[in-house]
Scaffold this active site. Structure first.
Site, PDB file in Angstrom:
ATOM      1  N   HIS A  35      21.907  21.187  74.762  1.00  0.00           N
ATOM      2  CA  HIS A  35      22.984  20.777  75.839  1.00  0.00           C
ATOM      3  C   HIS A  35      22.714  22.410  76.424  1.00  0.00           C
ATOM      4  N   ALA A  36      22.717  23.590  76.241  1.00  0.00           N
ATOM      5  CA  ALA A  36      22.766  24.972  76.135  1.00  0.00           C
ATOM      6  C   ALA A  36      21.748  24.788  78.236  1.00  0.00           C
ATOM      7  N   CYS A  89      27.023  14.508  68.143  1.00  0.00           N
ATOM      8  CA  CYS A  89      28.182  14.317  67.625  1.00  0.00           C
ATOM      9  C   CYS A  89      28.199  12.529  67.800  1.00  0.00           C
ATOM     10  N   SER A 140      20.589  26.616  67.514  1.00  0.00           N
ATOM     11  CA  SER A 140      20.489  27.186  65.774  1.00  0.00           C
ATOM     12  C   SER A 140      19.906  26.457  64.960  1.00  0.00           C
ATOM     13  N   TYR A 190      32.374  20.214  59.207  1.00  0.00           N
ATOM     14  CA  TYR A 190      32.814  18.775  60.305  1.00  0.00           C
ATOM     15  C   TYR A 190      31.219  18.003  60.069  1.00  0.00           C
ATOM     16  N   ASP A 197      32.120  20.255  48.372  1.00  0.00           N
ATOM     17  CA  ASP A 197      31.585  21.861  49.193  1.00  0.00           C
ATOM     18  C   ASP A 197      31.907  22.579  47.850  1.00  0.00           C
ATOM     19  N   GLY A 246      26.796  24.313  56.819  1.00  0.00           N
ATOM     20  CA  GLY A 246      26.551  25.427  58.576  1.00  0.00           C
ATOM     21  C   GLY A 246      24.761  25.663  59.019  1.00  0.00           C
ATOM     22  N   ASP A 261      24.004  27.682  70.750  1.00  0.00           N
ATOM     23  CA  ASP A 261      24.437  28.597  69.546  1.00  0.00           C
ATOM     24  C   ASP A 261      22.962  29.127  69.462  1.00  0.00           C
ATOM     25  N   GLY A 309      37.529  18.902  67.314  1.00  0.00           N
ATOM     26  CA  GLY A 309      38.717  17.843  66.628  1.00  0.00           C
ATOM     27  C   GLY A 309      37.532  16.887  66.323  1.00  0.00           C
ATOM     28  N   PHE A 344      59.504  13.210  79.802  1.00  0.00           N
ATOM     29  CA  PHE A 344      59.716  12.584  78.073  1.00  0.00           C
ATOM     30  C   PHE A 344      60.100  11.298  79.090  1.00  0.00           C
TER      31      PHE A 344
HETATM   32  C1  LIG Z   1      25.400  15.928  63.619  1.00  0.00           C
HETATM   33  C2  LIG Z   1      26.432  17.127  64.875  1.00  0.00           C
HETATM   34  C3  LIG Z   1      26.885  16.959  64.988  1.00  0.00           C
HETATM   35  C4  LIG Z   1      27.620  17.332  65.613  1.00  0.00           C
HETATM   36  N1  LIG Z   1      28.886  16.978  67.051  1.00  0.00           N
HETATM   37  C5  LIG Z   1      29.646  17.885  67.358  1.00  0.00           C
HETATM   38  C6  LIG Z   1      30.838  17.503  68.226  1.00  0.00           C
HETATM   39  O1  LIG Z   1      30.984  16.718  68.194  1.00  0.00           O
HETATM   40  N2  LIG Z   1      31.527  18.654  68.896  1.00  0.00           N
HETATM   41  C7  LIG Z   1      30.439  19.647  69.618  1.00  0.00           C
HETATM   42  O2  LIG Z   1      30.937  20.432  70.278  1.00  0.00           O
HETATM   43  N3  LIG Z   1      29.273  20.088  69.031  1.00  0.00           N
HETATM   44  C8  LIG Z   1      28.647  18.951  67.940  1.00  0.00           C
HETATM   45  N4  LIG Z   1      27.583  19.159  67.164  1.00  0.00           N
HETATM   46  C9  LIG Z   1      27.085  20.891  67.389  1.00  0.00           C
HETATM   47  C10 LIG Z   1      25.993  21.080  68.480  1.00  0.00           C
HETATM   48  O3  LIG Z   1      25.266  19.824  68.566  1.00  0.00           O
HETATM   49  C11 LIG Z   1      25.673  22.390  68.821  1.00  0.00           C
HETATM   50  O4  LIG Z   1      26.141  23.318  69.273  1.00  0.00           O
HETATM   51  C12 LIG Z   1      24.318  22.390  70.384  1.00  0.00           C
HETATM   52  O5  LIG Z   1      23.580  21.121  69.925  1.00  0.00           O
HETATM   53  C13 LIG Z   1      24.197  23.888  70.978  1.00  0.00           C
HETATM   54  O6  LIG Z   1      23.101  23.328  71.572  1.00  0.00           O
HETATM   55  P1  LIG Z   1      22.501  24.576  72.094  1.00  0.00           P
HETATM   56  O7  LIG Z   1      21.076  23.647  73.717  1.00  0.00           O
HETATM   57  O8  LIG Z   1      23.213  25.583  72.557  1.00  0.00           O
HETATM   58  O9  LIG Z   1      20.690  24.427  70.570  1.00  0.00           O
HETATM   59  P2  LIG Z   1      20.556  23.243  70.418  1.00  0.00           P
HETATM   60  O10 LIG Z   1      21.627  21.967  70.281  1.00  0.00           O
HETATM   61  O11 LIG Z   1      19.775  24.106  68.635  1.00  0.00           O
HETATM   62  O12 LIG Z   1      19.464  23.041  70.924  1.00  0.00           O
HETATM   63  C14 LIG Z   1      17.989  24.626  70.931  1.00  0.00           C
HETATM   64  C15 LIG Z   1      16.971  23.512  71.892  1.00  0.00           C
HETATM   65  O13 LIG Z   1      15.978  24.780  71.977  1.00  0.00           O
HETATM   66  C16 LIG Z   1      14.650  24.194  71.006  1.00  0.00           C
HETATM   67  N5  LIG Z   1      14.089  25.834  70.946  1.00  0.00           N
HETATM   68  C17 LIG Z   1      14.440  26.165  69.974  1.00  0.00           C
HETATM   69  N6  LIG Z   1      13.298  27.117  68.842  1.00  0.00           N
HETATM   70  C18 LIG Z   1      12.366  26.779  70.594  1.00  0.00           C
HETATM   71  C19 LIG Z   1      10.577  27.586  70.949  1.00  0.00           C
HETATM   72  N7  LIG Z   1      11.027  28.381  70.190  1.00  0.00           N
HETATM   73  N8  LIG Z   1      10.324  27.245  71.891  1.00  0.00           N
HETATM   74  C20 LIG Z   1      10.528  26.305  72.997  1.00  0.00           C
HETATM   75  N9  LIG Z   1      11.928  25.272  72.371  1.00  0.00           N
HETATM   76  C21 LIG Z   1      12.716  25.673  71.066  1.00  0.00           C
HETATM   77  C22 LIG Z   1      15.034  23.478  70.622  1.00  0.00           C
HETATM   78  O14 LIG Z   1      13.870  22.007  70.452  1.00  0.00           O
HETATM   79  C23 LIG Z   1      16.340  22.481  71.100  1.00  0.00           C
HETATM   80  O15 LIG Z   1      16.259  21.390  72.174  1.00  0.00           O
HETATM   81  C24 LIG Z   1      26.881  18.968  66.219  1.00  0.00           C
HETATM   82  C25 LIG Z   1      25.719  19.514  65.779  1.00  0.00           C
HETATM   83  C26 LIG Z   1      25.304  18.357  64.867  1.00  0.00           C
HETATM   84  C27 LIG Z   1      23.805  18.107  64.581  1.00  0.00           C
HETATM   85  N1  LIG Z   2      33.309  17.392  65.763  1.00  0.00           N
HETATM   86  C1  LIG Z   2      32.566  18.292  66.077  1.00  0.00           C
HETATM   87  O1  LIG Z   2      33.394  18.925  66.482  1.00  0.00           O
HETATM   88  C2  LIG Z   2      31.413  18.973  65.432  1.00  0.00           C
HETATM   89  C3  LIG Z   2      31.207  18.063  64.198  1.00  0.00           C
HETATM   90  C4  LIG Z   2      29.919  18.571  63.878  1.00  0.00           C
HETATM   91  C5  LIG Z   2      29.381  19.821  63.454  1.00  0.00           C
HETATM   92  N2  LIG Z   2      29.910  20.267  65.250  1.00  0.00           N
HETATM   93  C6  LIG Z   2      29.281  22.419  64.813  1.00  0.00           C
HETATM   94  O2  LIG Z   2      28.741  22.315  64.683  1.00  0.00           O
HETATM   95  C7  LIG Z   2      28.075  23.281  63.447  1.00  0.00           C
HETATM   96  C8  LIG Z   2      27.952  22.757  61.827  1.00  0.00           C
HETATM   97  O3  LIG Z   2      28.853  22.203  61.403  1.00  0.00           O
HETATM   98  P1  LIG Z   2      28.575  22.340  59.529  1.00  0.00           P
HETATM   99  O4  LIG Z   2      29.320  20.885  58.909  1.00  0.00           O
HETATM  100  O5  LIG Z   2      27.113  22.228  59.373  1.00  0.00           O
HETATM  101  O6  LIG Z   2      29.278  23.880  59.491  1.00  0.00           O
HETATM  102  P2  LIG Z   2      30.927  24.024  59.298  1.00  0.00           P
HETATM  103  O7  LIG Z   2      30.657  24.977  59.129  1.00  0.00           O
HETATM  104  O8  LIG Z   2      31.874  22.992  59.820  1.00  0.00           O
HETATM  105  O9  LIG Z   2      31.166  23.554  57.240  1.00  0.00           O
HETATM  106  C9  LIG Z   2      30.124  23.904  56.341  1.00  0.00           C
HETATM  107  C10 LIG Z   2      30.763  23.529  55.298  1.00  0.00           C
HETATM  108  O10 LIG Z   2      29.555  23.838  53.929  1.00  0.00           O
HETATM  109  C11 LIG Z   2      29.945  24.864  52.619  1.00  0.00           C
HETATM  110  N3  LIG Z   2      29.381  25.195  52.291  1.00  0.00           N
HETATM  111  C12 LIG Z   2      28.591  26.513  52.708  1.00  0.00           C
HETATM  112  N4  LIG Z   2      27.929  26.853  51.734  1.00  0.00           N
HETATM  113  C13 LIG Z   2      28.139  25.754  50.975  1.00  0.00           C
HETATM  114  C14 LIG Z   2      26.825  25.831  49.307  1.00  0.00           C
HETATM  115  N5  LIG Z   2      26.543  26.954  49.622  1.00  0.00           N
HETATM  116  N6  LIG Z   2      26.548  24.989  48.789  1.00  0.00           N
HETATM  117  C15 LIG Z   2      28.609  23.565  49.311  1.00  0.00           C
HETATM  118  N7  LIG Z   2      28.604  24.281  50.476  1.00  0.00           N
HETATM  119  C16 LIG Z   2      28.786  24.547  51.470  1.00  0.00           C
HETATM  120  C17 LIG Z   2      31.048  25.588  53.561  1.00  0.00           C
HETATM  121  O11 LIG Z   2      32.342  25.793  53.013  1.00  0.00           O
HETATM  122  C18 LIG Z   2      31.766  24.136  54.969  1.00  0.00           C
HETATM  123  O12 LIG Z   2      32.835  23.396  54.004  1.00  0.00           O
HETATM  124  C19 LIG Z   2      29.639  23.659  62.918  1.00  0.00           C
HETATM  125  O13 LIG Z   2      30.034  24.305  64.603  1.00  0.00           O
HETATM  126  C20 LIG Z   2      30.822  22.914  64.068  1.00  0.00           C
HETATM  127  O14 LIG Z   2      32.022  23.421  63.883  1.00  0.00           O
HETATM  128  C21 LIG Z   2      31.558  20.154  65.228  1.00  0.00           C
END
Ligand SMILES: Cc1cc2nc3c(=O)[nH]c(=O)nc-3n(C[C@H](O)[C@H](O)[C@H](O)COP(=O)(O)OP(=O)(O)OC[C@H]3O[C@@H](n4cnc5c(N)ncnc54)[C@H](O)[C@@H]3O)c2cc1C
Ligand SMILES: NC(=O)c1ccc[n+]([C@@H]2O[C@H](COP(=O)([O-])OP(=O)(O)OC[C@H]3O[C@@H](n4cnc5c(N)ncnc54)[C@H](O)[C@@H]3O)[C@@H](O)[C@H]2O)c1
Length: 444
Positions: free
Chosen positions: A11-12, A43, A113, A159, A179, A243, A281, A328, A425
């Protein structure tokens, strides 16, 4: 003309490369990503697993070919293994083991990440699943028709964990959600909101096991159970969602980092080295709610930081306006949104914080259909009156409301500014004494 190298194209990275190629000419742009796909919307993973969408096709919005049509060179399945910051060269290795040494004038790190892996026995057993990549979702989906997998433990009720608990329950699995914290979603909501989500999950038969640490995943070759410091649960699959940590191993010893290892960046997304930028990330954000640097891993922050870096590497000075961590979640019929700090987080950070709370029907009582309760909580600093955060919950879509609170925090508004804010309203939408006005007016 500059040569810009980008490491990571999710994404970034995609946002940065689009910004560069759509707005500026004559740069040489080279993109590396170790994965075979780009722009996967994590997501959508829970929607795909829970069969709420037909398949994963719509979860991608960019391809290597489309970026190349715009003029960049894209290397997929090619990992950057070393960066020589003195000579300004990245060393990449592709899936065939071939080495590419690429020089750069400007470097953008968008390596994202990684899911945190708990150091516990059994985490390498068959049917233990992380959830981050498209390939992870594919693996989880392949396991679903397996009749031997009836019970799933989701570890981490943040989340990802809460969304996946719903998804696995929807496809007929018996789900235990575990958790270490006292409830779910503790980073995002105060207790009365968490209680709503807990009831929502329990009503669907999800077993909630909080306040406990997983100490072992049991089994010989495949998962047979999960052991915590409070009990043992017989399950056939374990999903780990505790996380993310920033993926910064390739440069964390050369660049300044935040306490969790994320690259520290300024408002231009520049790291401690002038020609090296970090986005998404793997980087820090400026958090307007705490008025300081923070780490908030969200796709929205990734996209915005990519746009900012894209302009800066091409010579247009553009500063990030900071973020509030707005977020959200929608689980079954319950929608919850939040921004900034919760009351608990604000107090734990030392603020003398208070909240203004209101719960009411969305529309006047004479509207008998589609009229549901909305809960709102505004967190503010008692001394300065500055709004620090807000949370909302309802079964209807209240998401637009939280954007206003996000802007209020960004602009450092006081709670008093909201009291007489001109909110229109119309019975179809709200009451003349609407819930936001009423919450703000209730502030002491
Ligand atoms: C299940 C799930 C649900 C989510 N839902 C939401 C949501 O609803 N709303 C929201 O805002 N966020 C959500 N997130 C979080 C969101 O996906 C991340 O914040 C987002 O992907 C960050 O984007 P990024 O491009 O910074 O990093 P990443 O998505 O981690 O992408 C990093 C990229 O770098 C590449 N890379 C890494 N190291 C190297 C290397 N050494 N050489 C070459 N390439 C490399 C990887 O292959 C990858 O393509 C969710 C995440 C997950 C896993
Ligand atoms: N709807 C959305 O916006 C959305 C959806 C999915 C993910 N994300 C983002 O992606 C990132 C990763 O999401 P996530 O759900 O992995 O992280 P999170 O930080 O939302 O939740 C991690 C959970 O794991 C628990 N935890 C930590 N260590 C533990 C342990 N050893 N044993 C049991 N529980 C433990 C924490 O208490 C926390 O509740 C977050 O930044 C989140 O905001 C966002």
């Amino acid at each position: 003309m500059s040569k810009i190298v980008l490491v990571g194209a999710n994404h970034a990275g995609t946002a940065a490369v689009n910004t560069i190629l759509d707005n500026y000419e004559n740069n040489e742009v080279v993109v590396f990503d170790r994965n075979s796909n780009i722009s996967f919307l994590g997501c959508g993973m829970a929607l795909w697993i829970g069969e709420q969408i037909k398949g994963p096709e719509g979860l991608f919005y960019m391809t290597k070919e489309r970026i190349e049509e715009k003029g960049a060179k894209v290397h997929l399945e090619t990992e950057i293994q070393h960066i020589d910051f003195e000579k300004k060269v990245v060393k990449a290795v592709n899936k065939n083991g071939e080495v590419i040494n690429e020089t750069y004038d400007k470097l953008i790190l968008a390596t994202g990440s990684l899911p945190i892996s708990p150091k516990i026995k059994g985490s390498n057993l068959e049917n233990v699943q992380f959830v981050k990549l498209y390939q992870d979702a594919q693996k989880a989906i392949e396991l679903l028709p397996n009749k031997d997998i009836k019970r799933v433990a989701v570890v981490g009720a943040g989340y990802i964990g809460v969304e996946l608990a719903e998804a696995f329950q929807r496809c007929g699995k018996k789900v235990t959600l575990i958790d270490a914290a006292e409830s779910c979603l503790t980073r995002y909501y105060d207790s009365e909101f968490r209680k709503k989500m807990e009831d929502n999950l329990r009503n669907k038969g999800i077993d909630l096991q909080f306040n406990q640490m997983v100490s072992e995943i049991k089994g010989d070759t495949k998962v047979e159970g999960v052991l915590t410091d409070k009990g043992e649960y017989d399950v056939d699959m374990v999903v780990l969602a505790i996380g993310f940590r920033p993926n910064t191993d390739i440069a964390k010893d050369s660049l300044e980092t935040f306490k969790n290892g994320a690259y520290k960046v300024n408002l231009n997304q520049q790291t401690s080295k002038e020609d090296v930028y970090a986005i998404g990330d793997c980087a820090t954000v400026y958090d307007n709610s705490i008025q300081d640097t923070n780490y908030i891993a969200l796709a929205t922050n990734a996209v915005r930081s990519g746009i900012v870096a894209g302009h800066n590497v091409c010579g247009t000075k553009l500063e990030s306006i900071g973020v509030q961590g707005s977020n959200g979640i929608s689980i079954y019929d319950l929608k919850m949104v939040s921004t900034g700090m919760t009351l608990e987080v604000a107090k734990s950070r030392g603020y003398d914080a208070e909240s203004a709370d209101w719960a009411d029907l969305q529309k006047p009582e004479f509207i008998e259909d589609d009229n549901t309760e909305v809960m709102v909580k505004i967190v503010y600093d008692k001394a300065t009156r500055r709004i620090l955060g807000a949370q909302m919950a309802s079964s209807i879509d209240i998401s637009m409301g939280i954007h206003m609170f996000s802007l209020a925090i960004q602009e450092q508004l006081t709670i008093d500014k909201l009291k007489l804010l001109d909110i229109f309203f119309l019975p179809h939408f709200n009451k003349p004494y609407n819930y936001i006005t009423m919450a703000a007016l209730s502030a002491k």
